[in-house]
Design a protein around this motif. Structure first.
Motif, short mmCIF file in Angstrom:
data_model
loop_
_atom_site.label_atom_id
_atom_site.label_comp_id
_atom_site.label_asym_id
_atom_site.label_seq_id
_atom_site.Cartn_x
_atom_site.Cartn_y
_atom_site.Cartn_z
N PHE A 112 0.80 -1.23 0.00
CA PHE A 112 0.00 0.00 0.00
C PHE A 112 0.84 1.28 0.00
O PHE A 112 0.33 2.34 -0.35
CB PHE A 112 -0.92 0.04 1.22
N SER A 125 -3.25 -7.55 -7.62
CA SER A 125 -3.31 -6.08 -7.72
C SER A 125 -3.59 -5.45 -6.36
O SER A 125 -4.18 -6.07 -5.48
CB SER A 125 -4.40 -5.67 -8.72
N SER A 126 -3.18 -4.20 -6.22
CA SER A 126 -3.37 -3.47 -4.96
C SER A 126 -4.85 -3.30 -4.63
O SER A 126 -5.23 -3.32 -3.45
CB SER A 126 -2.70 -2.10 -5.04
N THR A 127 -5.68 -3.17 -5.65
CA THR A 127 -7.12 -3.01 -5.42
C THR A 127 -7.69 -4.25 -4.73
O THR A 127 -8.46 -4.14 -3.78
CB THR A 127 -7.85 -2.79 -6.76
N ILE A 128 -7.32 -5.42 -5.22
CA ILE A 128 -7.80 -6.68 -4.63
C ILE A 128 -7.26 -6.83 -3.21
O ILE A 128 -7.97 -7.30 -2.31
CB ILE A 128 -7.40 -7.89 -5.50
N LEU A 159 -6.54 -4.38 -1.16
CA LEU A 159 -7.32 -3.45 -0.33
C LEU A 159 -8.67 -4.05 0.04
O LEU A 159 -9.08 -4.02 1.20
CB LEU A 159 -7.53 -2.13 -1.07
N ILE A 160 -9.34 -4.63 -0.97
CA ILE A 160 -10.66 -5.25 -0.74
C ILE A 160 -10.52 -6.44 0.21
O ILE A 160 -11.36 -6.63 1.10
CB ILE A 160 -11.29 -5.68 -2.08
N LEU A 195 0.93 3.36 -3.21
CA LEU A 195 -0.33 3.76 -3.83
C LEU A 195 -0.44 5.28 -3.92
O LEU A 195 0.05 6.00 -3.04
CB LEU A 195 -1.52 3.22 -3.03
#
Length: 253
Positions: free
Chosen positions: A91, A151-154, A156-157, A94
């Motif tokens: 993170f 991915s960073s999005t996954i 984070l989720i 980001l």
């Protein structure tokens, strides 16, 4: 007196490893080898966390002091340390820094809330209410090692999902009733040392292998979540039909 202190020694060992994991993550190397070692220490801390209660029961040395120390240690080792590992390796780079800070903070906060609830609310025999923080912390710290593949999005989720599962009312199997024979207690430090050595020697393989059963345990809660949603929807339908029947009876009465 010494007998009563033995379980707390395991708990302090858990806390010690959590602090070391944070230091390793903070001093993370470019190849993230320190992050792998930090994740290993979180996993070993989970082993110590599982042993302290069993040793206390085997020695008949359970106490309120030990219970509180265990909860405070768990917040550090399985709340702060895994969140910090994830932040440093996945993170920190980001663009949305504020979002990364918030998600990182939410995880240990939910872990603390879950522990507080565990200490004051009677659970269901044989089950935990909500994902236990040691399991959530180990999933998060090992998941961080896949930051190049995921991915960073996954990520984070996934961090938010683990946070939610901790404070949810989903039931998870409780294996704490599996005890340790009193005669085998003195072997437990040897087992811990052997596990640490194996984890350090095979750190690249072992952490990712342990990730699989840990994730399966966490995903078990999604099945329970489905059941909870179905139960709630059924209750609503029953209540609605009951209200409709009452209304119709008044109309025709």
């Amino acid at each position: 007196m010494i007998k009563n202190s033995i379980p707390s020694m395991f708990t302090v060992g858990n806390l010690f490893l959590g602090i070391i994991a944070i230091i390793l993550a903070f001093n993370s190397s470019p190849d993230n080898s320190n992050a792998e070692l930090a994740a290993i220490f979180v996993i070993v801390a989970m082993l110590l966390d599982g042993l302290d209660g069993r040793v206390a029961r085997a020695l008949n040395a359970q106490s309120e002091f030990g219970k509180e120390l265990d909860s405070l240690s768990d917040v550090i080792s399985f709340g702060v340390a895994p969140a910090f590992i994830m932040y440093v390796v996945a993170f920190q780079s980001l663009n949305a820094a504020a979002l990364a800070w918030i998600v990182t903070a939410i995880f240990p906060i939910c872990g603390a809330l879950r522990l507080a609830r565990f200490n004051v609310v009677a659970g269901t025999p044989g089950y935990f209410i909500g994902l236990p923080i040691p399991a959530a912390g180990c999933v998060l710290s090992t998941l961080a090692l896949f930051h190049d593949e995921i991915s960073s999005t996954i990520l984070l989720i996934s961090t938010l999902a683990l946070s939610f599962l901790m404070v949810s009312t989903v039931r998870y199997p409780n294996f704490k009733k599996v005890g340790i024979p009193k005669a085998a207690i003195w072997i437990t430090p040897i087992i811990v040392v052997v596990v640490v050595i194996l984890a350090i020697v095979y750190k690249g393989i072992l952490t990712k292998l342990l990730f699989v059963p840990l994730v399966l345990y966490a995903l078990y809660g999604l099945n329970g979540l489905k059941k909870n949603v179905r139960t709630i929807s059924r209750k609503r339908k029953r209540n609605k039909s009951g209200v409709d029947e009452t209304t119709n009876s008044k109309k025709h009465g």
